[in-house]
Design an enzyme around this catalytic site. Structure first.
Site, short mmCIF file in Angstrom:
data_model
loop_
_atom_site.label_atom_id
_atom_site.label_comp_id
_atom_site.label_asym_id
_atom_site.label_seq_id
_atom_site.Cartn_x
_atom_site.Cartn_y
_atom_site.Cartn_z
N LYS A 204 32.54 46.38 59.82
CA LYS A 204 33.04 45.13 60.40
C LYS A 204 34.10 45.39 61.47
O LYS A 204 34.73 46.44 61.51
CB LYS A 204 33.51 44.18 59.30
N ARG A 244 28.80 45.97 49.62
CA ARG A 244 27.61 45.79 50.47
C ARG A 244 27.79 46.67 51.70
O ARG A 244 28.70 46.45 52.48
CB ARG A 244 27.51 44.31 50.86
N1 PMM Z 1 28.45 40.16 55.54
C1 PMM Z 1 27.39 40.05 56.34
C2 PMM Z 1 26.18 39.54 55.86
N2 PMM Z 1 26.04 39.19 54.58
N3 PMM Z 1 26.95 38.96 52.43
C3 PMM Z 1 27.99 39.06 51.60
N4 PMM Z 1 27.86 38.68 50.31
N5 PMM Z 1 29.20 39.52 52.02
C4 PMM Z 1 29.42 39.91 53.30
O1 PMM Z 1 30.55 40.31 53.63
C5 PMM Z 1 28.33 39.81 54.22
C6 PMM Z 1 27.09 39.32 53.73
C7 PMM Z 1 27.51 40.44 57.77
O2 PMM Z 1 27.22 41.79 57.88
P1 PMM Z 1 26.11 42.50 58.78
O3 PMM Z 1 25.42 41.46 59.62
O4 PMM Z 1 26.92 43.46 59.60
O5 PMM Z 1 25.17 43.18 57.85
#
Ligand code: PMM
Length: 276
Positions: A204, A244
């Site tokens: 992030k 995650r």
């Molecule tokens: N962040 C992203 C997408 N899904 N789900 C959960 N539960 N927590 C998160 O922090 C989260 C998520 C965005 O991340 P990406 O698009 O870089 O994969």
């Protein structure tokens, strides 16, 4: 939890797994690297992202979920839509990961309740196109706890069982870097809400900003994986149920190190008690 974004535009891996076969292959690789869960999403939540249609989201995720589930993979679906959650569980998904915590689609809690699968309720204040404007807090940890508690009360009233709920403070979602660090430092207060915690820090922007060069240019996401790893180790130590991440292998190792460390602390605590 390893991430498979079946999108052309996600922040760090947009386009890489957009093809169905590539997405399935990547999901299997993540399991081989140590992921317990593979999180499949068809809608980018990067700041400023526009929404995709229901039909497009279903077409992106359902075949990938079906194929991975058929291989015995524990799949979670990253969606804000009840119809996608329902179709995903029918295709074999074993967890619903809703970054809006049921706010984007009021049908979501009822649908998740009917499926009986675990439900990640994330802290969220609005869709990606304007979430950065909502990053205003006087006490971010207190407000995230309070807003998550309200979501919990709502989803319980809609029939979701206590045992289904996992909470996530939503790093980067209506939160700037300072807010994210405060939330991580306040994990013990989030844990007091009484539910398992999921932390999504991987790649992030706040990590890139922390590691900015002397001219202030943020570190690119592909060079911030070691920082993700450090968050994983510290979050695991602070009691997170799940992290995650995009780069599974080293993060799975970090989780094992943290578990061994905790285990040793508990053992030495018991030995100290015996010697008193
Ligand atoms: N962040 C992203 C997408 N899904 N789900 C959960 N539960 N927590 C998160 O922090 C989260 C998520 C965005 O991340 P990406 O698009 O870089 O994969």
């Amino acid at each position: 939890m390893g991430v498979v974004n079946v999108t052309p535009d996600s922040f760090s891996d947009g386009g890489l797994w957009f093809d169905e076969a590539a997405a399935v292959r990547h999901g299997l690789e993540l399991v081989a690297e140590g992921a317990d869960i593979v999180d499949v999403g068809g809608e980018s939540t990067r700041p400023g992202a526009a929404r995709v249609s229901l039909e497009e989201e279903l077409a992106r995720v359902v075949p990938v979920i079906r194929a991975l589930s058929a291989e015995g993979v524990a799949v979670s679906v990253d969606t804000m839509r009840a119809d996608v959650a329902r179709a995903a569980v029918e295709a074999g998904a074993r967890l619903v990961n809703d970054v809006s915590g049921g706010l984007a689609d009021p049908d979501m809690p009822r649908v998740v309740a009917a499926t009986g699968v675990p439900y990640v309720v994330m802290h969220w204040r609005g869709h990606s196109h304007d979430m950065d404007n909502r990053a205003v807090y006087s006490d971010v940890v207190a407000e995230v706890c309070e807003e998550l508690s309200k979501r919990v009360a709502t989803v319980l009233a809609e029939g979701v069982a206590e045992s289904q709920i996992v909470l996530d403070p939503g790093l980067g979602f209506a939160k700037n870097a300072e807010h994210n660090w405060a939330v991580l430092a306040g994990m013990d207060r989030l844990a007091e809400l009484g539910y398992p915690l999921l932390i999504g820090a991987s790649r992030k922007r706040f990590l890139g900003r922390l590691l900015a060069g002397s001219d202030g240019t943020p570190r690119t996401f592909d060079r911030s994986d070691a920082a993700t790893l450090a968050v994983t180790a510290l979050a695991a130590e602070a009691g997170a149920w799940c992290v995650r991440v995009h780069d599974v292998a080293p993060n799975a190792d970090a989780v094992r190190v943290a578990a061994a460390w905790r285990g040793a602390v508990q053992t030495s605590g018991r030995e100290a008690e015996r010697s008193i």
